[in-house]
Design an enzyme around this catalytic site. Structure first.
Site, mmCIF file in Angstrom:
data_model
loop_
_atom_site.group_PDB
_atom_site.id
_atom_site.type_symbol
_atom_site.label_atom_id
_atom_site.label_comp_id
_atom_site.label_asym_id
_atom_site.label_seq_id
_atom_site.Cartn_x
_atom_site.Cartn_y
_atom_site.Cartn_z
ATOM 1 N N ASP A 285 38.829 52.337 -82.734
ATOM 2 C CA ASP A 285 38.065 52.847 -81.588
ATOM 3 C C ASP A 285 38.488 52.145 -80.296
ATOM 4 O O ASP A 285 38.086 52.567 -79.211
ATOM 5 C CB ASP A 285 36.556 52.678 -81.818
ATOM 6 N N ASP B 128 21.517 47.513 -76.198
ATOM 7 C CA ASP B 128 20.795 47.883 -74.971
ATOM 8 C C ASP B 128 21.614 48.660 -73.948
ATOM 9 O O ASP B 128 21.085 49.052 -72.902
ATOM 10 C CB ASP B 128 20.238 46.608 -74.308
ATOM 11 N N GLY B 129 22.907 48.842 -74.200
ATOM 12 C CA GLY B 129 23.720 49.596 -73.245
ATOM 13 C C GLY B 129 24.111 48.807 -72.005
ATOM 14 O O GLY B 129 24.717 49.348 -71.084
ATOM 15 N N GLY C 279 28.621 53.348 -76.464
ATOM 16 C CA GLY C 279 27.268 52.804 -76.540
ATOM 17 C C GLY C 279 26.792 52.237 -75.219
ATOM 18 O O GLY C 279 25.595 52.039 -74.999
ATOM 19 N N ARG C 280 27.729 51.925 -74.369
ATOM 20 C CA ARG C 280 27.329 51.397 -73.054
ATOM 21 C C ARG C 280 28.324 51.781 -71.978
ATOM 22 O O ARG C 280 28.381 51.156 -70.928
ATOM 23 C CB ARG C 280 27.164 49.893 -73.107
ATOM 24 N N GLY D 65 31.052 55.731 -80.780
ATOM 25 C CA GLY D 65 30.796 56.361 -79.476
ATOM 26 C C GLY D 65 30.583 55.359 -78.365
ATOM 27 O O GLY D 65 30.543 54.143 -78.570
ATOM 28 N N ARG E 79 40.470 57.907 -77.515
ATOM 29 C CA ARG E 79 40.871 56.836 -78.441
ATOM 30 C C ARG E 79 41.284 57.435 -79.783
ATOM 31 O O ARG E 79 40.944 58.588 -80.067
ATOM 32 C CB ARG E 79 39.660 55.900 -78.674
ATOM 33 N N ARG F 129 35.489 51.144 -64.715
ATOM 34 C CA ARG F 129 36.894 51.148 -65.135
ATOM 35 C C ARG F 129 37.449 52.555 -65.013
ATOM 36 O O ARG F 129 36.693 53.534 -64.988
ATOM 37 C CB ARG F 129 37.040 50.551 -66.536
ATOM 38 N N ASP G 171 39.403 48.369 -73.654
ATOM 39 C CA ASP G 171 38.272 47.600 -74.176
ATOM 40 C C ASP G 171 38.547 46.099 -74.219
ATOM 41 O O ASP G 171 38.800 45.514 -75.269
ATOM 42 C CB ASP G 171 37.828 48.112 -75.554
HETATM 43 P P1 AMP Z 1 33.399 46.993 -79.086
HETATM 44 O O1 AMP Z 1 33.544 46.047 -80.227
HETATM 45 O O2 AMP Z 1 33.080 46.351 -77.763
HETATM 46 O O3 AMP Z 1 34.527 47.954 -78.964
HETATM 47 O O4 AMP Z 1 32.096 47.857 -79.391
HETATM 48 C C1 AMP Z 1 31.933 48.612 -80.569
HETATM 49 C C2 AMP Z 1 30.847 49.623 -80.354
HETATM 50 O O5 AMP Z 1 29.615 48.967 -80.017
HETATM 51 C C3 AMP Z 1 31.130 50.631 -79.256
HETATM 52 O O6 AMP Z 1 30.693 51.895 -79.727
HETATM 53 C C4 AMP Z 1 30.296 50.110 -78.121
HETATM 54 O O7 AMP Z 1 29.935 51.135 -77.239
HETATM 55 C C5 AMP Z 1 29.099 49.499 -78.828
HETATM 56 N N1 AMP Z 1 28.431 48.449 -78.028
HETATM 57 C C6 AMP Z 1 28.891 47.210 -77.779
HETATM 58 N N2 AMP Z 1 28.011 46.518 -77.020
HETATM 59 C C7 AMP Z 1 26.972 47.355 -76.750
HETATM 60 C C8 AMP Z 1 25.753 47.251 -76.003
HETATM 61 N N3 AMP Z 1 25.400 46.144 -75.359
HETATM 62 N N4 AMP Z 1 24.942 48.330 -75.970
HETATM 63 C C9 AMP Z 1 25.271 49.457 -76.613
HETATM 64 N N5 AMP Z 1 26.393 49.618 -77.333
HETATM 65 C C10 AMP Z 1 27.242 48.596 -77.404
HETATM 66 MG MG MG Z 2 35.159 49.451 -78.070
#
Ligand code: AMP
Ligand code: MG
Length: 519
Positions: A271, A136-137, A103-104, A101, A201, A194, A281
């Site tokens: 994802d 931390d989002g 996350g940020r 999902g 996805r 963005r 991403d």
């Molecule tokens: P990514 O590898 O950037 O595609 O991230 C994988 C997952 O980790 C996704 O669900 C992101 O929303 C979550 N995520 C990455 N960085 C953060 C963050 N700083 N805070 C919260 N969720 C994160």
């Molecule tokens: Mg991602």
């Protein structure tokens, strides 16, 4: 700003989580959770892309208002916005990871502009959501600049991509352990807005499928066709097959573009795969300097190199296989899904041929052209030749003349250059013979090559230089770079330094050749 018209189809037509609290959890039976951005201390607009302002019907005066900074920094909402975080899963590095999902990322709403185009506005780094897990989002300035720059650089290169509107500094610090080696440090935070017609996805389909929630999967499928593939008919008997074939085709075209311009995504988890075939991403991505199909910018992937440059077409195919598995319950039999995967293979073969033709400036494809290209690439790899500079220089070489001066700037290693020269000359002789078969004026070939082979790409070190300047308060480098990246196929007198070989100092420097997922 008040002129923005919202039509929030995703939250209107698809089920959301009835639990309103913004707490980390498994969200069942829903594709989104309502969540508002968490306000920041001092939002300040650091940069905006006027192309995206235009597309939304805004102008630079709008972007200069305190209201703009407040909205796109996460401190205020416009009437009509309905913020939410999306719920999806994914396969990460080949393994099913369950619910992930946003996350940020927080979608603010879907704008429909005067031309009827739909543009979903999504903040990245705007604070925690129910999908933040232990994180931390937030997002740091360096990774936000990278996403902000590369989104539009790709767009101007003609590569399908999510877009970027704004980069807003938060006035807050974010703590990150950049190399996961026990050295956490505070860094400036930022929020990127963005923009894309859809942020759906592959993982959006995989999550309900993994839970056996066929009803939710069906609703998502019908919605996705209605909103994002309106030329298809969700009730047609072959809807699943037709839709999947188009996703496969778009994905093949996307990877073809990446290979043409030398882009390595770095984290092709399912994802991070867009249903519309957009680059999505921007994390530890990178650009090929010296041609090396085994290169990956992602330090997290350094051991197995699953997402290395030369592997991207195969990984996309694998990812499409996961999507096929997810939607299989919606299809009467698997044949249409197998046909879709075959469409991927066929389309990718086509774009590979098109890349060879365009990059070498040929009039049309002939037997043997792929071999000519592969032999050149093998030589470039062995000789440590800069991909961008070589192809751009090749347009200026008359292969029958023996003058290779236009290629002089493309070599990284003097010994390899001299030992590789005989093979280069032999290859150029074959190329000259091949060009003679086209019987075209040299100018025609040159122009064709200049449209397929960019002069300016967002080399990792260029982004890093803009990041370092911006971090110390100087935004001029960022703005100059934005301007250069707007016209990547044009020679831009005075901007030669942005078209140079990667300098030696950048070879093994963090941020230039090694990037982690920490962002
Ligand atoms: P990514 O590898 O950037 O595609 O991230 C994988 C997952 O980790 C996704 O669900 C992101 O929303 C979550 N995520 C990455 N960085 C953060 C963050 N700083 N805070 C919260 N969720 C994160
Ligand atoms: Mg991602």
């Amino acid at each position: 700003m008040g002129a923005l018209r919202f039509d929030n189809a995703f939250v209107r037509e698809l089920p959301g989580d009835p639990v309103a609290a913004n707490t980390r959890c498994q969200v069942q039976g829903a594709l989104w959770s309502a969540v508002e951005p968490t306000p920041v201390a001092a939002p300040r607009v650091l940069a905006v892309w006027r192309e995206m302002l235009d597309a939304l019907g805004l102008d630079e005066a709008d972007a200069a208002t305190p209201e703009f900074a407040a909205i796109f920094g996460g401190n205020a909402l416009l009437a009509g916005m309905q913020p939410y975080a999306g719920n999806y899963g994914g396969h990460q590095f080949g393994h099913w990871a369950g619910q992930l999902g946003d996350g940020r990322a927080i979608t603010l709403g879907e704008v429909v502009n005067a031309a009827g185009e739909r543009w979903e506005l999504q903040l990245k780094g705007a604070g925690p959501t129910p999908y933040s897990r232990t994180a931390d989002g937030r997002a740091v300035l360096r990774s936000s600049i990278r996403e902000f720059l590369c989104s539009e650089a790709m767009h101007h290169l003609g590569v399908p991509t999510t877009r970027a509107l704004s980069l807003v500094g938060t006035g807050e610090q974010v703590v990150r352990d950049m190399f996961y080696d026990g050295h956490p440090a505070p860094e400036p935070g930022a929020v990127v807005c963005r923009v894309a017609p859809s942020f759906i996805r592959f993982g959006h389909f995989e999550l309900p499928a993994s839970r056996g929630d066929t009803g939710l999967l069906r609703r998502l499928f019908d919605f996705c066709i209605r909103r994002d593939f309106p030329h298809l008919d969700a009730s047609a008997p072959d809807a699943v097959g037709a839709w999947f074939a188009e996703v496969c085709e778009r994905t093949a075209v996307l990877i073809g573009h990446w290979m043409r311009v030398g882009f390595v995504h770095g984290v092709m988890n399912t994802d991070n795969m867009s249903i519309l075939g957009l680059t999505i991403d921007y994390g530890p991505y990178g650009w090929i300097d010296d041609y090396d199909p085994d290169w990956t910018p992602n330090t997290t992937d350094a051991q197995r190199r699953r997402y290395r440059f030369g592997q991207q077409a195969a990984v996309a195919y694998w990812n499409l296989g996961r999507l096929a598995g997810a939607i299989a319950t919606l299809a009467d039999d698997v044949e249409p899904l197998q046909d879709g995967l075959a469409r991927y293979v066929g389309t990718y073969e086509r774009v590979e041929r098109e890349n060879a033709v365009a990059k070498l400036g040929l009039a049309s494809f002939r037997e043997g052209d792929l071999q000519l290209m592969e032999d050149l690439q093998a030589w470039m790899h062995a000789t440590e030749v800069d991909m961008t500079l070589f192809f751009r220089g090749l347009a200026d070489v008359d292969p029958a003349s023996g003058d290779i001066a236009p290629l002089a700037g493309a070599f990284y290693d003097e010994d390899k250059r001299s030992s590789g020269e005989p093979a280069l000359r032999a290859w150029l002789a074959r190329y000259a013979t091949r060009l003679a078969a086209d019987a075209e004026a040299p100018d025609v070939r040159r122009e064709r090559m200049r449209r397929a082979n960019p002069r300016y790409v967002l080399r990792n070190y260029l982004a890093q230089q803009a990041i370092e300047a911006a971090t110390s308060g100087d935004l001029s480098e960022l703005h100059v770079l934005m301007d250069v990246l707007r016209r990547p196929y044009d020679d831009q007198p005075g901007q030669e330094r942005f078209a140079a070989r990667r300098p030696d100092w950048a070879r093994r420097k963090a941020g230039c050749s090694m990037l982690s997922c920490s962002s």
